[in-house]
Design a protein around this motif. Structure first.
Motif, PDB file in Angstrom:
ATOM      1  N   VAL A  73       0.916  -1.253  -0.157  1.00 21.90           N
ATOM      2  CA  VAL A  73       0.046  -0.150   0.214  1.00 21.90           C
ATOM      3  C   VAL A  73       0.889   1.227  -0.031  1.00 21.90           C
ATOM      4  O   VAL A  73       1.749   1.509   0.783  1.00 21.90           O
ATOM      5  N   PRO A  74       0.764   1.928  -0.923  1.00 19.83           N
ATOM      6  CA  PRO A  74       1.930   3.323  -1.159  1.00 19.83           C
ATOM      7  C   PRO A  74       1.256   4.207   0.245  1.00 19.83           C
ATOM      8  O   PRO A  74       0.341   4.231   0.596  1.00 19.83           O
ATOM      9  N   ASP A  75       2.428   5.042   0.538  1.00 23.29           N
ATOM     10  CA  ASP A  75       2.217   6.166   1.310  1.00 23.29           C
ATOM     11  C   ASP A  75       1.006   7.034   1.132  1.00 23.29           C
ATOM     12  O   ASP A  75       0.369   7.659   2.050  1.00 23.29           O
ATOM     13  N   ASN A  76       0.916   7.473  -0.128  1.00 28.27           N
ATOM     14  CA  ASN A  76      -0.003   8.345  -0.620  1.00 28.27           C
ATOM     15  C   ASN A  76      -1.484   7.850  -0.988  1.00 28.27           C
ATOM     16  O   ASN A  76      -2.100   8.393  -1.620  1.00 28.27           O
ATOM     17  N   TYR A  77      -1.666   6.674  -0.639  1.00 26.62           N
ATOM     18  CA  TYR A  77      -2.847   5.961  -0.930  1.00 26.62           C
ATOM     19  C   TYR A  77      -4.147   6.654  -0.303  1.00 26.62           C
ATOM     20  O   TYR A  77      -4.283   7.096   0.643  1.00 26.62           O
ATOM     21  N   ASP A  78      -5.225   7.010  -1.372  1.00 26.51           N
ATOM     22  CA  ASP A  78      -6.357   7.533  -0.816  1.00 26.51           C
ATOM     23  C   ASP A  78      -7.440   6.457  -1.067  1.00 26.51           C
ATOM     24  O   ASP A  78      -7.960   6.263  -1.899  1.00 26.51           O
ATOM     25  N   PRO A  79      -8.053   6.192   0.402  1.00 33.33           N
ATOM     26  CA  PRO A  79      -9.127   5.176   0.290  1.00 33.33           C
ATOM     27  C   PRO A  79     -10.504   5.817   0.045  1.00 33.33           C
ATOM     28  O   PRO A  79     -11.131   4.921  -0.276  1.00 33.33           O
ATOM     29  N   SER A  80     -10.580   7.060  -0.254  1.00 28.54           N
ATOM     30  CA  SER A  80     -11.868   7.467  -0.778  1.00 28.54           C
ATOM     31  C   SER A  80     -12.115   7.112  -2.221  1.00 28.54           C
ATOM     32  O   SER A  80     -13.183   7.383  -2.673  1.00 28.54           O
ATOM     33  N   VAL A  81     -10.827   6.908  -2.884  1.00 30.10           N
ATOM     34  CA  VAL A  81     -11.147   6.708  -4.578  1.00 30.10           C
ATOM     35  C   VAL A  81     -11.733   5.250  -4.649  1.00 30.10           C
ATOM     36  O   VAL A  81     -11.144   4.371  -4.020  1.00 30.10           O
ATOM     37  N   PRO A  82     -12.696   4.964  -5.272  1.00 32.11           N
ATOM     38  CA  PRO A  82     -13.325   3.721  -5.557  1.00 32.11           C
ATOM     39  C   PRO A  82     -12.384   2.664  -6.114  1.00 32.11           C
ATOM     40  O   PRO A  82     -11.557   3.220  -7.073  1.00 32.11           O
ATOM     41  N   PRO A  83     -12.125   1.374  -5.919  1.00 28.39           N
ATOM     42  CA  PRO A  83     -11.080   0.245  -6.372  1.00 28.39           C
ATOM     43  C   PRO A  83     -11.786   0.333  -7.842  1.00 28.39           C
ATOM     44  O   PRO A  83     -12.805  -0.122  -7.893  1.00 28.39           O
ATOM     45  N   ALA A  84     -10.541   0.161  -8.620  1.00 28.17           N
ATOM     46  CA  ALA A  84     -10.990  -0.238 -10.172  1.00 28.17           C
ATOM     47  C   ALA A  84     -10.641  -1.411 -10.719  1.00 28.17           C
ATOM     48  O   ALA A  84     -11.110  -1.927 -11.767  1.00 28.17           O
ATOM     49  N   SER A  85     -10.050  -2.047  -9.763  1.00 32.26           N
ATOM     50  CA  SER A  85      -9.515  -3.577  -9.921  1.00 32.26           C
ATOM     51  C   SER A  85      -9.634  -4.446  -8.965  1.00 32.26           C
ATOM     52  O   SER A  85      -9.618  -3.939  -7.822  1.00 32.26           O
ATOM     53  N   ALA A  86      -9.457  -5.799  -9.068  1.00 32.48           N
ATOM     54  CA  ALA A  86      -9.481  -6.583  -8.001  1.00 32.48           C
ATOM     55  C   ALA A  86      -8.233  -6.422  -7.149  1.00 32.48           C
ATOM     56  O   ALA A  86      -8.307  -6.578  -5.864  1.00 32.48           O
ATOM     57  N   GLU A  87      -7.109  -5.976  -7.650  1.00 33.10           N
ATOM     58  CA  GLU A  87      -5.975  -5.769  -6.886  1.00 33.10           C
ATOM     59  C   GLU A  87      -6.146  -4.365  -5.941  1.00 33.10           C
ATOM     60  O   GLU A  87      -5.745  -4.632  -4.810  1.00 33.10           O
ATOM     61  N   GLU A  88      -6.783  -3.546  -6.530  1.00 33.76           N
ATOM     62  CA  GLU A  88      -6.901  -2.398  -5.688  1.00 33.76           C
ATOM     63  C   GLU A  88      -8.038  -2.487  -4.712  1.00 33.76           C
ATOM     64  O   GLU A  88      -7.929  -2.022  -3.556  1.00 33.76           O
ATOM     65  N   TYR A  89      -8.964  -3.330  -4.898  1.00 30.38           N
ATOM     66  CA  TYR A  89      -9.835  -3.775  -3.573  1.00 30.38           C
ATOM     67  C   TYR A  89      -9.217  -4.559  -2.662  1.00 30.38           C
ATOM     68  O   TYR A  89      -9.584  -3.913  -1.489  1.00 30.38           O
ATOM     69  N   LEU A  90      -8.240  -5.428  -2.909  1.00 30.89           N
ATOM     70  CA  LEU A  90      -7.639  -6.084  -1.940  1.00 30.89           C
ATOM     71  C   LEU A  90      -6.555  -5.221  -1.160  1.00 30.89           C
ATOM     72  O   LEU A  90      -6.492  -5.282   0.206  1.00 30.89           O
ATOM     73  N   ARG A  91      -6.112  -4.206  -1.771  1.00 32.72           N
ATOM     74  CA  ARG A  91      -5.020  -3.269  -1.313  1.00 32.72           C
ATOM     75  C   ARG A  91      -6.076  -2.294  -0.239  1.00 32.72           C
ATOM     76  O   ARG A  91      -5.574  -1.948   0.905  1.00 32.72           O
ATOM     77  N   HIS A  92      -7.376  -2.005  -0.605  1.00 29.72           N
ATOM     78  CA  HIS A  92      -8.188  -1.284   0.299  1.00 29.72           C
ATOM     79  C   HIS A  92      -8.639  -1.902   1.232  1.00 29.72           C
ATOM     80  O   HIS A  92      -8.576  -1.541   2.650  1.00 29.72           O
TER      81      HIS A  92
END
Length: 267
Positions: free
Chosen positions: A30-49
């Protein structure tokens, strides 16, 4: 042999949360500048959330409890206490052994008759297995009714006494198992209302002899209740010479020893 640790992904080595999740699917860091308010666009982004959300949870959570409210909730259920027999009232170990031997022989005889199908016809018509009032009259005649009138202090003219039927083998062997269970329940209720009597003691013995094993939980609870009531009645007798004492001891012994309710047994 030590328990093996969880399998981890080659992509994750910096976090316990990442290692736990990566057992099933690899998750990028998970990057330091990760923005949790942005809806995930892929399965990988969902898991990262999911990983990010897990990191927001505290490892230890405490809750303040209002102990005053706890004291008001719930009821304390006390385990029924066995009524110990007064000195000289309980049967000896040898007497109990003899009682069980005779009871076991009767059970063997009943089992043989059932297996052979050679069951004699009932000498009188039997009530239906759900006919409680009819069975009360069948077992006690009108003595139960007369006892209730006497207990209530009724001044109405009382009918002439009519005797009930004894629990002959030709009768009890023609009662289905469900009927046996019903009768045990009803006799327990009648016992609570008017106390113990010789005819009822005979019926208890016959019904227990015909009660098939394994006993259902409902029937087990019922016969335990009967044994406890008999023990309570026994403890209230005015002397060890009371005519009801032998029958009460028989019922308590059979329930406790034959039907394996040892906590109700006399020492």
């Amino acid at each position: 042999m030590p328990y093996p640790g969880p399998l981890t992904s080659m992509n994750d080595s910096d976090s316990g949360d990442d290692n736990l999740l990566s057992q099933a699917l690899p998750v990028g860091k998970v990057p330091d500048n990760y923005d949790p308010s942005v809806p995930p666009a892929s399965a990988e982004e969902y898991l990262r959330h999911v990983v990010w959300e897990a990191r927001q949870c505290k490892e230890v959570v405490t809750v303040d409890v209002d102990r005053k409210k706890l004291k008001k909730l719930g009821a304390v259920v006390k385990k029924p206490v066995k009524e110990n027999a007064p000195v000289g009232y309980a049967p000896s170990a040898q007497t109990q052994k003899d009682l069980l031997s005779a009871f076991s022989k009767l059970r063997t005889q009943i089992a043989a008759m059932r297996a052979s199908g050679e069951i004699p016809n009932a000498p009188v018509p039997l009530p239906g297995i759900k006919k409680r009032e009819e069975w009360c009259k069948f077992c006690f005649g009108n003595s139960f009714q007369l006892a209730l009138l006497n207990k209530a202090g009724s001044t109405t003219p009382k009918p002439e006494l009519i005797e009930g039927h004894q629990p002959l083998l030709s009768i009890v062997l023609n009662i289905k198992q469900r009927g046996i269970e019903n009768l045990l329940e009803w006799h327990a209720q009648w016992l609570e209302v008017l106390g113990f009597s010789k005819p009822q003691g005979q019926w208890f013995y016959a019904l227990l002899a015909c009660l098939e094993k394994p006993v259902t939980p409902e029937s087990c609870s019922q016969i335990r209740h009967i044994a406890r009531m008999c023990a309570k009645i026994r403890a209230s007798l005015d002397s060890a010479d009371h005519p009801d004492l032998p029958q009460l001891n028989v019922i308590i012994c059979i329930v406790a020893r034959y039907f394996n309710q040892e906590d109700l047994a006399d020492g």
